[in-house]
Design an enzyme around this catalytic site. Structure first.
Site, PDB file in Angstrom:
ATOM      1  N   ASP A  98       0.487   6.285   2.742  1.00  0.00           N
ATOM      2  CA  ASP A  98       1.752   6.611   2.958  1.00  0.00           C
ATOM      3  C   ASP A  98       2.405   7.204   4.254  1.00  0.00           C
ATOM      4  O   ASP A  98       1.541   7.632   4.787  1.00  0.00           O
ATOM      5  CB  ASP A  98       2.346   7.534   1.600  1.00  0.00           C
ATOM      6  CG  ASP A  98       3.672   7.329   1.082  1.00  0.00           C
ATOM      7  OD1 ASP A  98       3.943   6.642   0.257  1.00  0.00           O
ATOM      8  OD2 ASP A  98       4.478   7.875   1.751  1.00  0.00           O
ATOM      9  N   ASP A 110       9.289  -1.152 -12.319  1.00  0.00           N
ATOM     10  CA  ASP A 110      10.457  -0.978 -12.970  1.00  0.00           C
ATOM     11  C   ASP A 110      11.345  -2.127 -12.846  1.00  0.00           C
ATOM     12  O   ASP A 110      12.185  -2.099 -13.469  1.00  0.00           O
ATOM     13  CB  ASP A 110      11.110   0.328 -13.293  1.00  0.00           C
ATOM     14  CG  ASP A 110      11.554   0.991 -11.865  1.00  0.00           C
ATOM     15  OD1 ASP A 110      10.844   0.844 -10.858  1.00  0.00           O
ATOM     16  OD2 ASP A 110      12.828   1.036 -11.917  1.00  0.00           O
ATOM     17  N   ASP A 158       9.141   0.348  -3.151  1.00  0.00           N
ATOM     18  CA  ASP A 158      10.642   0.009  -2.888  1.00  0.00           C
ATOM     19  C   ASP A 158      10.920  -1.383  -3.075  1.00  0.00           C
ATOM     20  O   ASP A 158      10.326  -2.093  -2.411  1.00  0.00           O
ATOM     21  CB  ASP A 158      11.090   0.593  -1.672  1.00  0.00           C
ATOM     22  CG  ASP A 158      12.484   0.666  -1.209  1.00  0.00           C
ATOM     23  OD1 ASP A 158      13.231  -0.123  -1.913  1.00  0.00           O
ATOM     24  OD2 ASP A 158      12.972   1.330  -0.312  1.00  0.00           O
ATOM     25  N   GLU A 216      -4.375   1.936  -2.637  1.00  0.00           N
ATOM     26  CA  GLU A 216      -2.987   2.298  -3.096  1.00  0.00           C
ATOM     27  C   GLU A 216      -2.080   2.242  -1.844  1.00  0.00           C
ATOM     28  O   GLU A 216      -1.997   3.471  -1.186  1.00  0.00           O
ATOM     29  CB  GLU A 216      -2.575   3.395  -4.098  1.00  0.00           C
ATOM     30  CG  GLU A 216      -1.393   3.232  -4.889  1.00  0.00           C
ATOM     31  CD  GLU A 216      -0.757   4.720  -5.440  1.00  0.00           C
ATOM     32  OE1 GLU A 216       0.253   4.664  -5.893  1.00  0.00           O
ATOM     33  OE2 GLU A 216      -1.630   5.452  -5.497  1.00  0.00           O
TER      34      GLU A 216
END
Length: 224
Positions: free
Chosen positions: A75, A160, A124, A50
């Site tokens: 991350d 989204d 992002d 991920e």
């Protein structure tokens, strides 16, 4: 808040399942590159990444949902990763690891064909026109993924953001990649999709506010 963050950074140093280094992004010869199965997970289960995992909740839940798979979240924010690392420690999961790094250095940590799947969960969208190449589904990043994914490896995008979703679909088509499935609202399908099995904290908020969750699943063109 600053004191709490410093405490989290200090605890990060104690997690054996978190890999970080002052110069990790440029580290040559990362010891687990090409050896994640043999030297860390000690099995030959599929390896799932991920990218931009934030607090690691999706990575951890993937590990819980699929104990027959190995999962690595990546991350750059150490304070965020602390949360996922703490969840792993408290749950005793053995099929999870985290790397603190920027995604553009992903090839430092994995060898060709070492990765089975990549999840991009609410990255992002980089909406500014001068930041298109920063999008995690831009040709620049897809080329990096191709260097570590198996030829049959799958990439999943949940977002989204309609702009990022449609940009990704255009990029897939333009570069001859193979779109397996897409949806403008994955939760409105008649048959439940695997992408709905896990929801992030913000994903739940989006849904409560009536914002559709878009999804794309595709394979990279390894011929070109």
């Amino acid at each position: 808040m600053a004191k709490k963050k410093l405490a989290h950074f200090a605890e990060n140093l104690t997690f054996s399942h978190l890999f970080q280094h002052p110069h990790l992004d440029s580290l040559a010869g990362f010891p687990l590159k090409g050896k994640w199965h043999s030297d860390y997970f000690h099995n030959d289960h599929p390896l799932i990444l991920e990218l931009g995992c934030g607090k690691g909740e999706y990575t951890v839940n993937l590990a819980m949902l699929h104990p027959e798979r190995n999962n690595i979240g990546i991350d750059i924010k150490g304070a965020r990763l602390w949360k996922g690392c703490k969840m792993v420690q408290e749950s005793g999961l053995k099929n999870v690891a985290f790397i603190r790094s920027r995604v553009e250095f992903i090839e430092n940590f994995f060898s060709a064909g070492e990765v089975d799947e990549i999840w991009l969960t609410f990255p992002d969208p980089q909406p500014q026109s001068n930041r298109i190449q920063k999008r995690l589904t831009s040709p620049v990043f897809l080329a990096r993924y191709k260097n570590i994914l198996k030829p049959e490896g799958i990439i999943h995008l949940k977002t989204d953001n309609a702009g990022l979703h449609h940009y990704t679909l255009r990029t897939i088509k333009e570069y001859g990649h193979h779109l397996l499935f897409s949806s403008d609202d994955i939760y409105r399908m008649e048959e439940p999709h695997e992408a709905t099995a896990i929801q992030t904290f913000y994903e739940e908020i989006y849904r409560k506010n009536g914002i559709p969750i878009r999804y794309a699943e595709f394979k990279l063109n390894h011929d070109g």
